[in-house]
Every structure is written in structure tokens, then in C-alpha cells.
Design a protein around this motif. Sequence first.
Motif, PDB file in Angstrom:
ATOM      1  N   VAL A 178      54.465 -23.846  54.500  1.00  0.00           N
ATOM      2  CA  VAL A 178      54.766 -22.670  53.680  1.00  0.00           C
ATOM      3  C   VAL A 178      53.515 -22.228  52.930  1.00  0.00           C
ATOM      4  CG1 VAL A 178      56.215 -21.715  51.856  1.00  0.00           C
ATOM      5  CG2 VAL A 178      57.138 -23.481  53.372  1.00  0.00           C
ATOM      6  N   ASP A 179      53.259 -20.915  52.959  1.00  0.00           N
ATOM      7  CA  ASP A 179      52.239 -20.355  52.077  1.00  0.00           C
ATOM      8  C   ASP A 179      52.881 -19.207  51.299  1.00  0.00           C
ATOM      9  OD1 ASP A 179      51.211 -17.548  53.309  1.00  0.00           O
ATOM     10  OD2 ASP A 179      51.712 -18.937  54.934  1.00  0.00           O
ATOM     11  N   ALA A 180      52.604 -19.147  50.007  1.00  0.00           N
ATOM     12  CA  ALA A 180      53.197 -18.142  49.122  1.00  0.00           C
ATOM     13  C   ALA A 180      52.100 -17.291  48.498  1.00  0.00           C
ATOM     14  CB  ALA A 180      54.021 -18.819  48.025  1.00  0.00           C
ATOM     15  N   GLN A 181      52.219 -15.978  48.656  1.00  0.00           N
ATOM     16  CA  GLN A 181      51.286 -15.027  48.048  1.00  0.00           C
ATOM     17  C   GLN A 181      52.002 -14.354  46.877  1.00  0.00           C
ATOM     18  OE1 GLN A 181      49.203 -12.480  50.908  1.00  0.00           O
ATOM     19  NE2 GLN A 181      50.029 -13.739  52.572  1.00  0.00           N
ATOM     20  N   VAL A 182      51.636 -14.738  45.678  1.00  0.00           N
ATOM     21  CA  VAL A 182      52.277 -14.240  44.462  1.00  0.00           C
ATOM     22  C   VAL A 182      51.302 -13.314  43.745  1.00  0.00           C
ATOM     23  CG1 VAL A 182      53.337 -14.871  42.264  1.00  0.00           C
ATOM     24  CG2 VAL A 182      53.661 -16.335  44.273  1.00  0.00           C
ATOM     25  N   PHE A 183      51.764 -12.146  43.365  1.00  0.00           N
ATOM     26  CA  PHE A 183      50.912 -11.146  42.729  1.00  0.00           C
ATOM     27  C   PHE A 183      51.679 -10.503  41.575  1.00  0.00           C
ATOM     28  CE2 PHE A 183      53.430  -9.108  45.980  1.00  0.00           C
ATOM     29  CZ  PHE A 183      53.896  -7.969  45.355  1.00  0.00           C
ATOM     30  N   GLY A 184      50.995  -9.674  40.819  1.00  0.00           N
ATOM     31  CA  GLY A 184      51.665  -8.865  39.795  1.00  0.00           C
ATOM     32  C   GLY A 184      51.969  -9.598  38.505  1.00  0.00           C
ATOM     33  N   THR A 185      51.042 -10.463  38.050  1.00  0.00           N
ATOM     34  CA  THR A 185      51.263 -11.128  36.759  1.00  0.00           C
ATOM     35  C   THR A 185      51.304 -10.119  35.618  1.00  0.00           C
ATOM     36  OG1 THR A 185      50.131 -13.104  37.600  1.00  0.00           O
ATOM     37  CG2 THR A 185      50.415 -12.926  35.217  1.00  0.00           C
ATOM     38  N   ASP A 186      50.478  -9.068  35.718  1.00  0.00           N
ATOM     39  CA  ASP A 186      50.517  -8.025  34.691  1.00  0.00           C
ATOM     40  C   ASP A 186      51.873  -7.337  34.661  1.00  0.00           C
ATOM     41  OD1 ASP A 186      47.930  -8.596  34.029  1.00  0.00           O
ATOM     42  OD2 ASP A 186      47.039  -6.990  35.231  1.00  0.00           O
TER      43      ASP A 186
ATOM     44  N   ARG B 223      56.131 -17.576  63.304  1.00  0.00           N
ATOM     45  CA  ARG B 223      55.898 -17.248  61.902  1.00  0.00           C
ATOM     46  C   ARG B 223      57.050 -16.385  61.397  1.00  0.00           C
ATOM     47  NH1 ARG B 223      51.630 -17.095  58.254  1.00  0.00           N
ATOM     48  NH2 ARG B 223      50.225 -17.896  59.852  1.00  0.00           N
ATOM     49  N   LEU B 224      57.540 -16.739  60.234  1.00  0.00           N
ATOM     50  CA  LEU B 224      58.611 -15.995  59.581  1.00  0.00           C
ATOM     51  C   LEU B 224      58.127 -15.593  58.200  1.00  0.00           C
ATOM     52  CD1 LEU B 224      61.583 -15.012  59.460  1.00  0.00           C
ATOM     53  CD2 LEU B 224      62.193 -17.293  58.650  1.00  0.00           C
TER      54      LEU B 224
ATOM     55  N   THR C 117      58.068 -22.756  62.353  1.00  0.00           N
ATOM     56  CA  THR C 117      56.800 -23.469  62.233  1.00  0.00           C
ATOM     57  C   THR C 117      56.107 -23.138  60.915  1.00  0.00           C
ATOM     58  OG1 THR C 117      56.547 -23.330  64.630  1.00  0.00           O
ATOM     59  CG2 THR C 117      54.603 -23.944  63.356  1.00  0.00           C
ATOM     60  N   VAL C 118      55.959 -21.843  60.622  1.00  0.00           N
ATOM     61  CA  VAL C 118      55.244 -21.392  59.430  1.00  0.00           C
ATOM     62  C   VAL C 118      56.094 -20.351  58.708  1.00  0.00           C
ATOM     63  CG1 VAL C 118      53.153 -20.302  58.530  1.00  0.00           C
ATOM     64  CG2 VAL C 118      53.009 -21.797  60.533  1.00  0.00           C
ATOM     65  N   ILE C 119      56.184 -20.494  57.396  1.00  0.00           N
ATOM     66  CA  ILE C 119      56.891 -19.532  56.557  1.00  0.00           C
ATOM     67  C   ILE C 119      55.898 -18.950  55.562  1.00  0.00           C
ATOM     68  CG2 ILE C 119      58.643 -19.231  54.753  1.00  0.00           C
ATOM     69  CD1 ILE C 119      60.315 -21.339  56.115  1.00  0.00           C
ATOM     70  N   SER C 120      55.856 -17.622  55.484  1.00  0.00           N
ATOM     71  CA  SER C 120      55.018 -16.944  54.495  1.00  0.00           C
ATOM     72  C   SER C 120      55.923 -16.171  53.542  1.00  0.00           C
ATOM     73  CB  SER C 120      54.037 -15.969  55.177  1.00  0.00           C
ATOM     74  OG  SER C 120      53.138 -16.668  56.008  1.00  0.00           O
ATOM     75  N   ILE C 121      55.571 -16.222  52.270  1.00  0.00           N
ATOM     76  CA  ILE C 121      56.350 -15.518  51.245  1.00  0.00           C
ATOM     77  C   ILE C 121      55.421 -14.570  50.503  1.00  0.00           C
ATOM     78  CG2 ILE C 121      57.673 -15.767  49.111  1.00  0.00           C
ATOM     79  CD1 ILE C 121      58.688 -18.419  50.121  1.00  0.00           C
ATOM     80  N   ILE C 122      55.803 -13.312  50.433  1.00  0.00           N
ATOM     81  CA  ILE C 122      55.076 -12.301  49.667  1.00  0.00           C
ATOM     82  C   ILE C 122      56.001 -11.825  48.562  1.00  0.00           C
ATOM     83  CG2 ILE C 122      53.901 -10.078  49.744  1.00  0.00           C
ATOM     84  CD1 ILE C 122      53.484 -10.503  52.731  1.00  0.00           C
ATOM     85  N   SER C 123      55.604 -12.021  47.318  1.00  0.00           N
ATOM     86  CA  SER C 123      56.511 -11.687  46.225  1.00  0.00           C
ATOM     87  C   SER C 123      55.727 -11.389  44.954  1.00  0.00           C
ATOM     88  CB  SER C 123      57.480 -12.857  45.965  1.00  0.00           C
ATOM     89  OG  SER C 123      58.345 -12.571  44.889  1.00  0.00           O
TER      90      SER C 123
END
Length: 872
Positions: free
Chosen positions: A354-362, A544-545, A566-572
Motif C-alpha cells: 500500500v502507498d498513500a498520497q495524502v495532501f491538503g493539510t492547509d 494495481r487498484l 498486488t498493489v493498492i494506492s490511495i489518493i486522499s
Amino acid sequence: MTAFDSKTAARSYSSLPAVEPLETCALRRDTDPGNTCGINTNTSEALEVLNAVVAERKSVALYIAPERLSSLATLHAYACLQRLPRCSDEGLTSLLFPATRNSFSPLKDVLVDRESLCVSIQGPLAKINVRERQPWSRFVLALQSLHSVFQHNKRSATLKAAILADEALQHPTLYELFPHALIPSDGSKTYDKKFLERLRRYTWINRSKQSIEAVDIATTPFLLIGIGSDNGTEKQLRDSDLFPRRGKRHPDVLLLDLTDKRKRSLQLGWKEQVNTLLNDLINVYVEDAPPVLAVSDDLYVIQELRYQLLNDYDSLRAEAYSTRRPPSDFKVIFNFQRDDLTPTIPLPSFVPKVDAQVFGTDGLRAIEEGLRLRRQLILAGEGELVDAVANTCNVLRRLLALPGEPRSLSQFLHSLYEGARLERIGAKYDHVAARARLLHAIDHGAGGAFQDQIKQFAKTFDAIIAALEKSHPARGRFDNCLRRAISKSERLHIAMPNALSRDFALWRIKNDPFLFDVRMSPERITLFSTKDALPRNKPDGYSRLIFFEPYLGILLRVLGESEPVTVISIISNHASAEQLCRELKIALELAKPHPFAQVLLPIESALMNGVSTHLSDIDDLRNEVRPVRRGMSDFTDRYENSGTGQTRAITLSSGIIIRVFDGSEIPVFEGDISHPWHKLPARNIRVGDEICLFLPELVENVKEILKLSAHATDFLAEYHKTVSKAAANLSGSDLNDKAVALRDRILDLDPNADLPSLATLRRWIEVEKLLALPRDQVRPHAPGKKEHYDLLMRALNVSDFLANLLWEDGVFGTRSARIKSGNFIHQLLMTTLIDPESVASRLPQISAVDLWRVAQTAEEYVETVISNEAIG
């Protein structure tokens, strides 16, 4: 913290012959009566929990997700079926909260094989002794009468002929087998009229009082009592046959349905209403108060129940009161079947990367700032400011979760929708209108002591919106995932949070010039949302999901129904990611022994790493902040023949009050059954019912879908030409800028003018394209109020004489012609919901797809009734 082991807790109870397994029991679907089936293992597991609660008299919180059970009424009925072989010694009395007249409808969908039913009661039948008083014997004899419906009966030939057309007629439904009632009574016919309703005429009990005695509330072995969501439970229990001093029956269990749909019917006060009910039960039954089986698909609700509500309730029920009690027991069931009778699929067990791309802390900090300000305004009693701040937070949260800039979304919406639907959907993302409400409060000094805080929040909001318009962080990450899949020749599956996000992403792939390379290989990319069928995988699973802005429900559903990934990506964005991380943490704590937990654990770890830079102290960032809606809709003079009798005021969960006549027909929605719509007179509408509110925007939507409208006058075309020509002289490069210029002109004429949103102002001047539309489809796109119309025409430098002429013969004339047809549209909408087949036969030009769209649109206007009172 220990998980509830239903098998261990119910061991003493399951050894009794009363509990028969239902996995192989002869049940039948109403839609497929020719084949027998049993309940699936997930429903069986929930049934074990119910049996253990009854046996051990200990309350349990049951978390079941992502799909809920058919209903708790059917769970009660399954428990009754298990007890039929020992109903001479043991029955079951359950309370169900919250309940409406619709709560028992799912019982009609499940049939019980008639012959198997008669076999199951042979034990109690052999114990019948006419010399003894055996209240349960009437119920058993009534069921035994079904054995001979084809024998020694003059009507048997009629039944055999009917069965050839509908095989389901020879088997009783759960609804017909097990008595149920609602307190307070809904005024409908008593249950003895419903008992074995379809087959009773072919049995000997049709000619006796046997059916009445069999289901008498004081003596029948099985009973389900639904408790309405209105107040007064203690008085209702004391007045009913469930009051212990009357020497009648005693409830064995309270079934508490706090799944999302039922919880919404209780609105934000669910906790207070549940607490009031539990206190009422303590006051009536004291230590004999029934244990509780509370079912929810919300982890926060489960925790509230375990640590507070159920814990305190069980403390009061205990013989020795103690302030130090461990949290109440719990059980976790991951259910992926939408039907109790559909076989359970095996849950996957794999450990994905799993890889997680987290953005938007502001953005998260801005939402935090707004929610804290809202709390302070609530304490200060500033209702209008509370709504303005809540709306701003909701708009910001939605914009952060988009796969593109707000300007691109506006272009997408204008390409797909028009008229009332465009305004209704676009309002959810209208940052200009949200900002205008804050600025209006600032300019008029309405903030009072909070003026500086509102200014600061507006400044923060402007900075976030400017950043999103310049370069939306979600867009870059979403586009990079698409390009990576194309470059590596991967097949990509992307789970979107809703249909709008999915359609917006597809529109961008098709129209965005920066995604030209992605458009070259569309077969490699599949986007789907919650209600879509999951794409089928290759035998070796996904390569990839990607989850874009996921929430727990879609995460569980996709991972539970898919093959190994196999691989999970999270964009949030940060706010959504932190909320999901919290929910996963609670789910993993509750479901540690469950094999499905190893699928969720890497996701929780990746998200925790992504959000660790800033952790919020706001409890629930995912839930929308609901503004307090106010208003009155009067239907007593809108249409001819709109009803008769005295006037009633029906208050809805959104805060709107509608005025109707006693005899006005109201469409009632029952989402749990196959034909969800029926109509009732207003006097029979009860608290907890879900009704469809025929607001003007719904009627406009229906007109657009069905293409039904009176022809516009020639003066309306002249009005559109005049406004289009004058709007071209407004400053600004596009319609959004021109709408701002128009607002400034109007405020110069009248600084105190109460203007609508900028989206509405834009709609007033976006009329050039209307000139090419057919006269039966064109809309005025003009202000609804004469004072707004006068200000608009003055701001556009149109003479008063011409403005009045265009109003009277153009705008007002067209609307008058269409209002005259309002009664027809109203009746057509009602008929479309209640009996779509008749509409299709009488109006063949209306397609089945359009009828389905009308029904789907009407569901968006369903509200829960919280009071219904006569006012004159």
C-alpha cells in the motif's frame, strides 16, 4: 477490550432443541418461490448473537458492514422460526426501535415452505391437552391448519388454479406468520386480519375465532412490538399489554436499529432519543428490563453504545449497581451480501502493498478553523451565522475531494445539466456563494463579537480556493497515476467515492488537453463508484487498484468482493484520510481475530504515516455539517383539488414545515421493499415516515426529464434578446465575472437588497442560448420576485416601460400558463411514483428510462416526518 464470542456465550442456549439451524431451512424468496434456500452464514452469525443476548441477558453492540441485514424484523422472525419446535415451552417477545409502519415490510419478501412449517410444529402439537389451559395451542393449531389446504375443502380447486399462475401463494410469508404491532397504533387493521391472510380462506380457521385467539397479544408465543421515534415510550408501555402489573407478557430483548438510514430518521438527536428510551424501560421494568442488541454500520456509534449508553443501561439493570464496569460486549461481521438468503462469499485473505498520497493539510486546518468557529457561534445562539460557516466548511470539503479544479467542475456541470438540476447540484460546490454569505455578514456587522474571527476564516477560505484554482493537488496526483499506468502498460482500476466524481473524471479524460496521452488508451483504465458493479479481474487479480478519496464503506466493499490485489494506492486529502485512518483503527481493534483484518492493517499503517504531520482534534471530519433549514411550504392553495378537511402542519427532519389538508395525498417512501412508493392521506402520516416533498425544483426537474411544459410566449423571446444584449455590456471576460459586475451594480442601486447566490445571478443573464430552444422547452431564467426583476432591469439599463411589458406578457405570462398545468404535473408525478406502468401505457412517448430517472430524482427529496399536527 474483549470481543464478544457468540458461540461461547450462547453455548448453553444453543444446546437446547429450540434453536434449529436455518442455513438449510426451507425458506423461499417471494421473487423465486420455486426454489428453497436458507439464510447465509453472516445472517446466521447475527442470529447467534441475538440468541446469546436473550440467553445471557447481556447487551451487545453488533457492527455489520458494508452491507446491512435486510432488517431487524426479519432477524426476529428467523429467531421465532428456530423456536417453533419448542414454542410450547418458550416464545420470543422483541421490541424494535425506531420503528414505523414500513419496518415490517421486509417480512413480506421471505416465504416459509408450508410443509416444512407443519413438520416443525409436530412436537408442540403432540403436547396439546384440551383439559389444560395452553394459550400457545391456538397458534400451533392455526399453523397446522395449513397442512390441509388442498384437502377436504371446496375451495381447494380455486387455490390449485391460482398456484399455477403464482406458485408463491401456497407458502406463507414471515409477515403472515409472526404477529407484530406498533405502539402507538398506526390506526391500520389489527394483525389478526393479516395472520395467514392469503391461505386462511382455505383452512378451517376461516370459519372460527381461531385466528384472533392465535395471535392475541397476551397469549401468542411470538410477538414483535415496534416503538415509534416520537416521545412518550414509558406512557405507551404502561398503557399497553406489555406493562408487567397487568400480568401480561414481558419483552425478552430490545432490537436497536442504528444503521445509517434509521439513524438519519432520528437526525442529530439519536443519542438523546436512545437514552430516553432506555431510561423509560428502566422505569417500567427496573431490573427486569430487557437486554439490548444494538446494530449499526457506524463505528463511532458502536463506540458510543459500548462505552456509555449500553454500559450505563446494563449497570442499572444489574442487581448490584457499579460505576466501574467494562465496556459492553461487541461483535463484528463483515457482510457483503445485500440479501439474507444469498450465499456468503469467502472473504479474501492477502497482504497488499500500500502507498498513500495524502495532501491538503492547509485545507484540513481551514476546516478545523471553521468548525471551531461554528461551535462558538452555536453556544452564542447565532443561528444564521452557524449555517453560513457550516455551508462554507461543506463546500471546502467537497472541493478538496475533486479530481480537478473548481472551474473545470463548473464547465462539466454546465455541459451535463441545465435549469433547476444545474443550480441544485452546483450549489453544493459554489464557493462564490459560500464566500458571499460570509462577506454579507462581515459588511453588515452581523458577526458581532465574532466579526474578526469570521474575517480571518473568510481570508483563509479565499487563500485555499485560490490555491485550488491555480493547481489542485488532487488533480496532479490523479493524472500522474493515469500516466504511470499507461507508461507501464498496466490495467488500472480506480474506485471513486461517488458517481459525480466518476463522471467528472471521465469528462476530464475526454476533454482535458493535458490528458491527450491518456485518451489514446482508454481500455486500460476503468473508473467505478459505489453503486457500480465491480470490474472483474484476471485470474491472478489486480495489478494495481487505486482508491480516490475513499471512505470506509467503499474500501470494505471493494476489497471484500475483489480478488487478491498486488498493489493498492490511495489518493486522499488530509481531512478525509485522517477520518478514514481513525475508522480503520477502531475497526482493527474490534476485529483483531478476524482474518480480513490483515487486509486492512497495511492500509491503516500507510494512512497513519501520511497524516502524521498534522492530527486534528475534531471528532468526525467525514460527516457533513448540517445547516439548520427553516421555511414553510404551503400546499393548501397551490393546486386545485389539493385535498379536503382541516389544515395540518407536517414538520420534516430538514426543518421545513409543510401545510396540507387532511385529505391531501402524500407520497410515502419505503426503501426496503421492491415497490417503495405508495400514497397516504396527510392525516395518516406518522412520525418516522419518509415522504417525498413536491418542492418547485423537483417539479421543474420532472418537467425537464419528461419534457412536459406549456409553450413560452413570443414576449419571452424578446425578454431573452433584451437581457442578452444588455448583459454583453457588463464588464468581465466570462459569465462568472459578469455576474459579479451585475451584483455590484444592483448593490449600488439598493445596498440592502437580499440577493441570491452568484450562480443564480449568472443564470439570469445566461439567456442567449435559450433563443435557439423550442418554445415548449425554454425557461424564463428570470427572477422569481418582482422586486428582484426590477433591480435586474434597472442594473441592465432597460427602461421601466419595456421592463414592465416584458414582465407581464413575457415572464409572468409564461409562468401563469405553466402554473395552470401545475395540477396536471403534480398528479402525473404522483402517478409516476405510485404506478409507473400505467403512465407508460397512457403516455407511450415517455420512455422507461425517463420514468426511472423521475423515481431516482424523487428519492433525493425524501424527508423524515418528525411531527404531524392539526392546526385548524
